[in-house]
Design an enzyme around this catalytic site. Structure first.
Site, PDB file in Angstrom:
ATOM      1  N   ARG A  19      43.755  45.511  22.461  1.00 58.53           N
ATOM      2  CA  ARG A  19      44.191  46.690  23.065  1.00 58.53           C
ATOM      3  C   ARG A  19      44.258  46.675  24.500  1.00 58.53           C
ATOM      4  O   ARG A  19      45.132  46.865  25.001  1.00 58.53           O
ATOM      5  CB  ARG A  19      43.124  47.524  22.434  1.00 58.53           C
ATOM      6  N   ASP A  20      42.936  46.335  25.049  1.00 65.51           N
ATOM      7  CA  ASP A  20      43.014  46.200  26.699  1.00 65.51           C
ATOM      8  C   ASP A  20      43.812  45.440  27.355  1.00 65.51           C
ATOM      9  O   ASP A  20      44.471  45.653  28.155  1.00 65.51           O
ATOM     10  CB  ASP A  20      41.398  46.026  27.080  1.00 65.51           C
ATOM     11  N   HIS A  23      47.605  46.084  28.310  1.00 64.42           N
ATOM     12  CA  HIS A  23      48.100  46.568  29.785  1.00 64.42           C
ATOM     13  C   HIS A  23      48.453  45.423  30.607  1.00 64.42           C
ATOM     14  O   HIS A  23      49.427  45.745  31.266  1.00 64.42           O
ATOM     15  CB  HIS A  23      46.584  47.027  30.609  1.00 64.42           C
ATOM     16  N   SER A 173      35.817  51.402  33.970  1.00 66.16           N
ATOM     17  CA  SER A 173      37.253  51.346  33.969  1.00 66.16           C
ATOM     18  C   SER A 173      37.923  50.891  35.258  1.00 66.16           C
ATOM     19  O   SER A 173      39.132  50.256  35.058  1.00 66.16           O
ATOM     20  CB  SER A 173      37.774  52.740  33.902  1.00 66.16           C
ATOM     21  N   HIS A 200      31.357  48.588  28.608  1.00 67.10           N
ATOM     22  CA  HIS A 200      32.579  47.811  28.804  1.00 67.10           C
ATOM     23  C   HIS A 200      32.852  47.647  30.043  1.00 67.10           C
ATOM     24  O   HIS A 200      32.926  48.396  30.979  1.00 67.10           O
ATOM     25  CB  HIS A 200      33.755  48.773  28.034  1.00 67.10           C
ATOM     26  N   HIS A 202      35.123  45.614  33.574  1.00 66.19           N
ATOM     27  CA  HIS A 202      36.078  45.178  34.071  1.00 66.19           C
ATOM     28  C   HIS A 202      35.781  44.276  35.408  1.00 66.19           C
ATOM     29  O   HIS A 202      34.844  44.524  35.891  1.00 66.19           O
ATOM     30  CB  HIS A 202      37.114  46.279  34.777  1.00 66.19           C
TER      31      HIS A 202
END
Length: 341
Positions: A19-20, A23, A173, A200, A202
Site C-alpha cells: 500500500r505505502d 507511492h 507522515s 508508523h 517515515h
C-alpha cells in the site's frame, strides 16, 4: 533465531509494503507483483499484509494518481496469496466510502484502518462503526501527527476508541520526528487508551528504525514496517531491519529473520526500480513537515514552473499543506516563481 536471553512480550508488525510502497511507483504495482510479495511475506509469518492504492480504498483518481489495478483486483490477488497472514486495508474518509469498506471486507480484509488528519478524529466515527458492524478489526490512525502535541493526539486517539477502534495510533507522515518526539506522543496515547497503540514511521531524516524502537519502548505494540523501506518519499521503516533490531532488543515478533530477509529480496527484485533513498528532497520534506507522498508532484511542479523543489517543499511546510491538498502544490510553485521575478 533469538539472540536475547530474556525476550520481552511481543510486538505485532503490520506490513504496508503493498500500500505505502505504491507511492514510490505511481500506484502501478501489477497482480503478479502483489502476489509474489504477499506470498513471501506470508511465508515469513508477517502478521498483517496491507494492500491498496497508496492513499487507500477509493483513492485511485486523476488528482492523485490512477492505480494500475482496481481495489477489488488488488484485494482478491493478495487474499489468495495469504494462507496465514491477515490482510489489511487503509481508508481515509473523503477518498473512500462505506461502500468501499463493505466491498473490502467482502473481499477478505481482516484489518481495516480508518485514517484522519491528526486533529480531526471525529470524521472516523461512522466508518469505525461500519467496520465493527462488518466484523473486521477496526483501527484508527492519525496522519501528519507532528502537527499537534502529545496531549491532543491522546485525546483524538481516545475519541477513536470511543467510536469503536480496537487499536489506535499515529503516522509520522512527513518523517519529521526525533525519537524523543515519538516517545512523548506514544506515552501520552498509551496512558489515555486501553487498546494497542500503533506507530508508523517515515525515514526522511534517517530515523525510522530509531523512532520505531522509541515507540516500542514507550508502549506501542503495533509497528508498521515495509520491505526495504518501500514507501512514499524516503520510505518507511525497513521491515527486515526492524525484525533484526527488535530481536537484538529482546522483543518477539514471531517473524522468521531468514524468511523476512528473503521477502525483502523479493520486494527489491520485483517491486521497485531502486530501494528508497534519503535524497535532498526527502530531507527537505522531513524538515518542512510535508507529507512524503508529495515528492513526485512537487518535483513535477518545480520543473514546470522552473523553481527549486527544496524551496517549494519549505514553502508548502510554512502553509501546513496536508495530503488531499495536492492542487495547492502548483499554486505555491507559481507564487514562488512570481516572487523571484
Amino acid at each position: 533465531m533469538d539472540t536475547h536471553p530474556h525476550a520481552r512480550p511481543g510486538i505485532l508488525l503490520h506490513d504496508p509494503t503493498l500500500r505505502d510502497g505504491q507511492h514510490a511507483v505511481g500506484h502501478q504495482l501489477d497482480a503478479d507483483q502483489l502476489s509474489a510479495y504477499a506470498a513471501a511475506a506470508n511465508a515469513a509469518g508477517v502478521p498483517v499484509v496491507e494492500v491498496g492504492h497508496g492513499n487507500g480504498l477509493g483513492a485511485s483518481s486523476l488528482q492523485i494518481g490512477r492505480a494500475a489495478l482496481d481495489d477489488a483486483t488488488m484485494l482478491t490477488t493478495v487474499r489468495e496469496a495469504l494462507t496465514s497472514s491477515r490482510m489489511g486495508v487503509f481508508m481515509a474518509p473523503g477518498w473512500g466510502t462505506s461502500g468501499d469498506l463493505a466491498a473490502a471486507v467482502g473481499h477478505g480484509a481482516d484489518v481495516v484502518r480508518i485514517a484522519a488528519h491528526c486533529t480531526e478524529a471525529d470524521v472516523t466515527e461512522r466508518h469505525l462503526g461500519s467496520v465493527r458492524d462488518l466484523g473486521a478489526e477496526a483501527q484508527g490512525v492519525l496522519l501528519m501527527s507532528h502537527m499537534t502535541g502529545p496531549g491532543e493526539l491522546a485525546e483524538q486517539c481516545a475519541l477513536m476508541v470511543k467510536f469503536g477502534a480496537q487499536a489506535v495510533g499515529i503516522m509520522d507522515s512527513a518523517g519529521h520526528y526525533l525519537p524523543a518526539d515519538v516517545a512523548a506522543r506514544v506515552h501520552a496515547i498509551a496512558d489515555a487508551v486501553d487498546v494497542p497503540v500503533i506507530f508508523h514511521a517515515h525515514n526522511n531524516l534517517g530515523l525510522a528504525v530509531a523512532n520505531s524502537l522509541a515507540a516500542v519502548d514507550a508502549g506501542a505494540t503495533v509497528i508498521d514496517a515495509t520491505a526495504r523501506g518501500f514507501g512514499a518519499g524516503a520510505g518507511n521503516t525497513p521491515l527486515e531491519v526492524l525484525v533484526a533490531v527488535l530481536e537484538r532488543h529482546g522483543v518477539e515478533t514471531g517473524i522468521g529473520l531468514r524468511q523476512v530477509l528473503a521477502a525483502a529480496d523479493v520486494a527489491a527484485d520485483r517491486l521497485m526500480e531502486a530501494p528508497p533513498s534519503i535524497d535532498s528532497i526527502a530531507v527537505a520534506s522531513g524538515l518542512a513537515g510535508v507529507f512524503s507522498g508529495f515528492k513526485r508532484p512537487v518535483l513535477q511542479a518545480a520543473r514546470t514552473e522552473g523553481v527549486d523543489p527544496i524551496e517549494l517543499f519549505l514553502a508548502l511546510g510554512e502553509r501546513q499543506v496536508v495530503a488531499g491538498q495536492e492542487d495547492l502544490i502548483g499554486d505555491v510553485a507559481r507564487q514562488l516563481k512570481a516572487a523571484t521575478r
